[in-house]
Design an enzyme around this catalytic site. Structure first.
Site, PDB file in Angstrom:
ATOM      1  CG  HIS A 184       1.246  -2.547   2.595  1.00  0.00           C
ATOM      2  ND1 HIS A 184       0.877  -2.312   3.894  1.00  0.00           N
ATOM      3  CD2 HIS A 184       0.324  -3.397   2.090  1.00  0.00           C
ATOM      4  CE1 HIS A 184      -0.213  -2.983   4.165  1.00  0.00           C
ATOM      5  NE2 HIS A 184      -0.578  -3.657   3.086  1.00  0.00           N
ATOM      6  CG  ASP A 234      -3.820   3.917  -5.385  1.00  0.00           C
ATOM      7  OD1 ASP A 234      -4.651   3.273  -6.055  1.00  0.00           O
ATOM      8  OD2 ASP A 234      -2.929   3.374  -4.721  1.00  0.00           O
ATOM      9  CB  VAL A 272       0.425   0.558  -9.783  1.00  0.00           C
ATOM     10  CG1 VAL A 272      -0.060   1.828  -9.113  1.00  0.00           C
ATOM     11  CG2 VAL A 272       1.262   0.886 -11.018  1.00  0.00           C
ATOM     12  N   PRO A 273       0.433  -2.575  -9.377  1.00  0.00           N
ATOM     13  CG  PRO A 273      -1.591  -3.705  -9.043  1.00  0.00           C
ATOM     14  CD  PRO A 273      -0.900  -2.393  -8.780  1.00  0.00           C
ATOM     15  CG  ASN A 316      -1.795  -0.261 -13.571  1.00  0.00           C
ATOM     16  OD1 ASN A 316      -2.564   0.668 -13.808  1.00  0.00           O
ATOM     17  ND2 ASN A 316      -1.742  -0.878 -12.390  1.00  0.00           N
ATOM     18  CB  SER A 347       6.161  -1.595  -9.564  1.00  0.00           C
ATOM     19  OG  SER A 347       6.177  -0.665  -8.512  1.00  0.00           O
ATOM     20  NE  ARG A 348       5.298  -8.185 -10.643  1.00  0.00           N
ATOM     21  CZ  ARG A 348       5.986  -8.421  -9.516  1.00  0.00           C
ATOM     22  NH1 ARG A 348       7.077  -7.745  -9.257  1.00  0.00           N
ATOM     23  NH2 ARG A 348       5.604  -9.358  -8.675  1.00  0.00           N
ATOM     24  CG  ASP A 350      14.743  -3.777  -8.716  1.00  0.00           C
ATOM     25  OD1 ASP A 350      15.934  -4.138  -8.721  1.00  0.00           O
ATOM     26  OD2 ASP A 350      13.843  -4.397  -8.108  1.00  0.00           O
ATOM     27  CG  HIS A 361      12.629  -8.289  -9.793  1.00  0.00           C
ATOM     28  ND1 HIS A 361      11.619  -8.584 -10.671  1.00  0.00           N
ATOM     29  CD2 HIS A 361      12.008  -8.013  -8.613  1.00  0.00           C
ATOM     30  CE1 HIS A 361      10.450  -8.493 -10.051  1.00  0.00           C
ATOM     31  NE2 HIS A 361      10.667  -8.145  -8.802  1.00  0.00           N
TER      32      HIS A 361
HETATM   33  C1  COI Z   1       7.421 -10.242  -5.679  1.00  0.00           C
HETATM   34  O1  COI Z   1       7.375 -10.505  -4.477  1.00  0.00           O
HETATM   35  O2  COI Z   1       6.463 -10.484  -6.421  1.00  0.00           O
HETATM   36  C2  COI Z   1       8.617  -9.639  -6.235  1.00  0.00           C
HETATM   37  O3  COI Z   1       8.548  -8.905  -7.189  1.00  0.00           O
HETATM   38  C3  COI Z   1       9.921 -10.022  -5.677  1.00  0.00           C
HETATM   39  C4  COI Z   1      10.374 -11.304  -6.274  1.00  0.00           C
HETATM   40  C5  COI Z   1      11.504 -11.116  -7.212  1.00  0.00           C
HETATM   41  C6  COI Z   1      10.736 -12.278  -5.211  1.00  0.00           C
END
Ligand code: COI
Length: 334
Positions: free
Chosen positions: A156, A176, A207-208, A213, A235-236, A260, A297
């Site tokens: 998304h 992807d 990506v998660p 990853n 993302s992460r 972020d 974040h």
């Molecule tokens: C998530 O929804 O997993 C996020 O990364 C945002 C979170 C800081 C509320």
């Protein structure tokens, strides 16, 4: 009467909580601003389910404490489930939901704005203007339409980011492991990550945080990238090897970094460090750089997203406690 207890409710969430309560007069809602911990689990005693959001881990002890208070139905107000002890959750028979799509636009927009700011060298220009140096050179920008933008992950958020970048006129390519048939038909996908790294001027990760990853951005991948690449991670944190990025910035290979999320963010982001000893020298170094944009974040943090997170999480929890099939269940497997 059905009762739902919510943890870590912030001021900005309260209007949306009230909106949900007003629409569900037959459900008793109680909440605290405290995080869910083994010590605070008892606050939810008597409730049928809990609504939670926190970056702090949902440890085996925390889950056990909730279960000891009779609660095994837990609805997250966010997407990420990487901080839940799933083996323990499974053992205790937890049912968990999350909010997988609360506002892809919030996150994609942030990534796009920050990427454009890096390309225009806005942080450098802002710093010059603040000290009344109003000369143009050497702070010249790059136009988004002149960039090849490589999007890693076409879920998304990745898809909204692609649209925004195309709106600026950029050429967008994507990678992807799960290909979206529509995007495939339109020819966006390159064959491999290496191809994307070789062709892209701007690389954005969507990506998660799964083991495959972790540290996908490292010395080796940066070596494959183009000179003056811009890297965007909203993302992460664990997707990026921070030391490798710092080496890339130091060598001048990486033109700019949008960050972020950060490997060491838990317990550091969303805290006020003003006037206190800053706990992370590497993060302080990144924040100080003119070509690194750090946000704590907050890509998700818009009124639109927060409303959806609250309302959808409560809807989900009500589904669980009423024994209905949850719309967005999380797979609880150890
Ligand atoms: C998530 O929804 O997993 C996020 O990364 C945002 C979170 C800081 C509320």
């Amino acid at each position: 009467m059905t009762k739902i207890f919510a943890y870590a409710i912030r001021e900005d969430e309260k209007p949306f909580l009230k909106e949900w309560e007003d629409a569900h007069k037959d459900v008793e809602v109680e909440y605290t601003d405290k995080l869910l911990t083994p010590e605070t689990a008892a606050l939810a005693k008597g409730a049928d389910g809990v609504v939670v959001y926190q970056q702090l881990d949902y440890t085996a002890e925390t889950l056990q404490a909730l279960a000891d208070n009779g609660i095994t139905k837990m609805s997250l107000r966010n997407v990420g489930v990487d901080n839940i002890d799933m083996a323990k959750a499974k053992e205790l028979g937890f049912q968990i939901t999350n909010v997988p799509v609360y506002s892809p636009d919030a996150i994609a927009e942030h990534a796009a704005i920050q990427a454009a700011r890096i390309l225009r060298q806005d942080k450098r220009m802002d710093e010059k203007v603040a000290r009344h140096d109003l000369r143009w050179a050497p702070t010249i920008g790059r136009e988004v339409r002149d960039q090849v933008v490589g999007v890693v992950g076409t879920g998304h958020i990745g898809q909204v980011f692609m649209k925004i970048m195309e709106g600026f006129g950029a050429k967008v390519i994507a990678y992807d492991i799960f290909k979206n048939p529509e995007l495939e038909k339109k020819g966006y996908y390159v064959d491999s990550l290496d191809d994307l790294y070789k062709q892209a001027d701007v690389i954005s990760l969507h990506v998660p945080d799964v083991p495959a990853n972790v540290h996908m951005i490292n010395d080796k991948s940066i070596a494959e990238m183009k000179q003056d690449v811009v890297i965007v991670n909203v993302s992460r944190g664990p997707l990026v090897d921070t030391d490798a990025i710092i080496r890339g910035l130091d060598s001048g290979k990486v033109f700019g970094y949008v960050m972020d999320v950060y490997e060491g963010e838990v317990g550091v982001f969303n805290e006020d460090w003003e006037g206190k000893e800053f706990p992370d020298a590497r993060l302080a170094d990144l924040i100080a750089r003119p070509n690194v944009l750090v946000t704590p974040h907050t890509a998700f943090y818009t009124t639109h997203a927060v409303r959806n997170m609250v309302v959808k999480a409560f809807d989900n929890n009500l589904e669980l406690v009423e024994g209905k099939e949850a719309e967005t269940p999380v797979k609880v497997e150890g």
